[in-house]
Write a protein that holds these residues in place. Structure first.
Motif, mmCIF file in Angstrom:
data_model
loop_
_atom_site.group_PDB
_atom_site.id
_atom_site.type_symbol
_atom_site.label_atom_id
_atom_site.label_comp_id
_atom_site.label_asym_id
_atom_site.label_seq_id
_atom_site.Cartn_x
_atom_site.Cartn_y
_atom_site.Cartn_z
ATOM 1 N N UNK A 166 0.854 -1.185 0.000
ATOM 2 C CA UNK A 166 0.000 0.000 0.000
ATOM 3 C C UNK A 166 0.892 1.238 0.000
ATOM 4 N N UNK A 167 0.785 2.034 -1.065
ATOM 5 C CA UNK A 167 1.504 3.305 -1.160
ATOM 6 C C UNK A 167 0.492 4.406 -0.864
ATOM 7 N N UNK A 168 0.636 5.071 0.277
ATOM 8 C CA UNK A 168 -0.319 6.091 0.714
ATOM 9 C C UNK A 168 0.224 7.468 0.373
ATOM 10 N N UNK A 169 -0.563 8.219 -0.387
ATOM 11 C CA UNK A 169 -0.209 9.585 -0.770
ATOM 12 C C UNK A 169 -1.229 10.511 -0.129
ATOM 13 N N UNK A 170 -0.761 11.371 0.752
ATOM 14 C CA UNK A 170 -1.660 12.315 1.412
ATOM 15 C C UNK A 170 -2.086 13.362 0.392
ATOM 16 N N UNK A 171 -3.384 13.512 0.186
ATOM 17 C CA UNK A 171 -3.861 14.400 -0.871
ATOM 18 C C UNK A 171 -3.758 15.870 -0.444
ATOM 19 N N UNK A 172 -4.325 16.250 0.672
ATOM 20 C CA UNK A 172 -4.338 17.631 1.182
ATOM 21 C C UNK A 172 -4.209 18.630 0.032
ATOM 22 N N UNK A 173 -3.354 19.599 0.179
ATOM 23 C CA UNK A 173 -3.199 20.594 -0.899
ATOM 24 C C UNK A 173 -2.054 20.243 -1.827
ATOM 25 N N UNK A 266 -6.329 15.039 16.169
ATOM 26 C CA UNK A 266 -6.298 16.274 15.376
ATOM 27 C C UNK A 266 -5.628 16.111 14.010
ATOM 28 N N UNK A 267 -4.704 15.159 13.881
ATOM 29 C CA UNK A 267 -4.026 14.950 12.605
ATOM 30 C C UNK A 267 -4.894 14.231 11.579
ATOM 31 N N UNK A 268 -6.048 13.725 12.015
ATOM 32 C CA UNK A 268 -6.887 12.940 11.100
ATOM 33 C C UNK A 268 -7.425 13.776 9.945
ATOM 34 N N UNK A 269 -7.586 15.077 10.161
ATOM 35 C CA UNK A 269 -8.134 15.933 9.101
ATOM 36 C C UNK A 269 -7.246 15.892 7.862
ATOM 37 N N UNK A 270 -5.946 15.896 8.068
ATOM 38 C CA UNK A 270 -5.041 15.872 6.928
ATOM 39 C C UNK A 270 -4.666 14.474 6.491
ATOM 40 N N UNK A 271 -4.442 13.558 7.435
ATOM 41 C CA UNK A 271 -3.914 12.245 7.081
ATOM 42 C C UNK A 271 -4.983 11.308 6.518
ATOM 43 N N UNK A 272 -6.220 11.453 6.944
ATOM 44 C CA UNK A 272 -7.289 10.577 6.427
ATOM 45 C C UNK A 272 -7.716 10.983 5.017
ATOM 46 N N UNK A 273 -7.364 12.171 4.595
ATOM 47 C CA UNK A 273 -7.668 12.644 3.245
ATOM 48 C C UNK A 273 -6.508 12.233 2.348
ATOM 49 N N UNK A 274 -6.680 11.120 1.647
ATOM 50 C CA UNK A 274 -5.538 10.489 0.997
ATOM 51 C C UNK A 274 -5.965 9.665 -0.219
ATOM 52 N N UNK A 275 -4.967 9.265 -0.979
ATOM 53 C CA UNK A 275 -5.137 8.290 -2.052
ATOM 54 C C UNK A 275 -4.172 7.144 -1.773
ATOM 55 N N UNK A 276 -4.651 5.920 -1.886
ATOM 56 C CA UNK A 276 -3.824 4.738 -1.673
ATOM 57 C C UNK A 276 -3.688 3.973 -2.982
ATOM 58 N N UNK A 277 -2.438 3.735 -3.371
ATOM 59 C CA UNK A 277 -2.155 2.886 -4.532
ATOM 60 C C UNK A 277 -1.761 1.523 -3.992
ATOM 61 N N UNK A 278 -2.587 0.521 -4.255
ATOM 62 C CA UNK A 278 -2.393 -0.812 -3.683
ATOM 63 C C UNK A 278 -1.894 -1.756 -4.770
#
Length: 298
Positions: A166-173, A266-278
């Motif tokens: 699982x390659x997790x890319x944080x989407x954010x800005x 508090x970090x969930x706002x940024x870290x849960x907004x993501x794209x995962x390449x599996x």
């Protein structure tokens, strides 16, 4: 007198012919009895052969497991060998069928063989999981090196779970702006680094889109479901332009239903907004479930 004698002689002649007729057909009765006995004999032998067949198969498996070879009882006929799979389903614990007639020592041997077989299967699954974890770890190293060359190593994280790598890319800005599924230039650079390694892998790829759990209404999309799916689809389209076949990939949107960390953090706002390449493993489910443990050992 002579006429009477002639009449008496005629009766004796007929009586003698009747006795000769009985003697002539008596063999049919003996033949019928013999055929009946032969049929019963073959039925008994057939029934006994079924019992012996089951015992021989089970004992053969037991010896093979005990000595780690397939040469024990090698002289078994092809009929016995072809019936091994059928005998595997016999409920030995219940004592049903021919296997229920085995002695206690034979049952103990079979039980030991079954335990050894299960252990061997578990070991084989673990070896397969370790080999797969090694392959996925090598892919991770290559992607990490490519990201480092572009000074993007902090924009992706890695994990090996039961699905694969699982390659997790944080989407954010960095990758997407809010309420948007348009890849930003930095997001494209990340995928440019990830794509070459993914292209040469034989595995299928799943791209999962995730949003955070904030109850913020979307403007460009009906809901977070459509937004997360659109972001996953945008990544799939870009990877396809990098040369990854479309039939190897699929895009899935999960909205905020699968948070990476607890929404109370508090970090969930940024870290849960993501794209995962599996990078999907093609191992069976009972083997791929061992991938996390295998990854830790490697």
């Amino acid at each position: 007198m002579s006429g009477g004698g002639g009449h008496g002689g005629g009766r004796r002649k007929k009586h003698e012919e009747h006795e000769e007729h009985e003697n002539h057909e008596r063999w049919l009765v003996s033949y019928s009895d013999m055929m009946t006995l032969l049929m019963v004999l073959f039925l008994v032998l057939f029934a006994m052969s079924n019992v012996d067949k089951t015992k021989v198969i089970l004992l053969q498996e037991g010896f093979n497991q005990a000595f780690g070879t397939n040469t024990v009882l090698q002289g078994s006929s092809s009929v016995l060998q072809s019936s091994a799979s059928d005998s595997a389903g016999i409920d030995m614990a219940a004592g049903a069928g021919p296997a229920g007639q085995m002695t206690e020592s034979e049952k103990a041997l079979v039980k030991k063989a079954v335990s050894a077989a299960e252990l061997a299967k578990a070991q084989a699954r673990m070896l397969a999981a370790e080999a797969e974890a090694n392959n996925l770890s090598e892919a991770q190293k290559k992607i990490t090196a490519a990201l480092k060359q572009k000074n993007l190593q902090g924009d992706a994280s890695f994990a090996i779970d039961e699905r694969g790598l699982v390659v997790t890319i944080v989407t954010s800005s960095v990758v997407f702006t809010g309420d948007s599924a348009i890849l930003r230039p930095v997001g494209q650079r990340i995928l440019d680094a990830v794509g070459p390694t993914l292209r040469v892998l034989p595995n299928d790829i799943e791209v999962d889109g995730h949003t955070n759990q904030l109850p913020v209404p979307t403007v460009n999309y009906p809901s977070a479901w459509e937004l997360s799916t659109a972001r996953a689809s945008a990544v799939v389209r870009y990877l396809n332009r990098l040369g990854i076949a479309g039939d190897r990939m699929r895009a899935v949107g999960f909205a905020g239903t699968k948070p990476l960390i607890s929404p109370s953090n508090p970090e969930s706002v940024g870290r849960n907004r993501r794209v995962e390449i599996v990078v999907l493993s093609d191992l069976p489910d009972d083997t791929s479930s061992l991938l996390p443990a295998a990854a830790r050992t490697t």
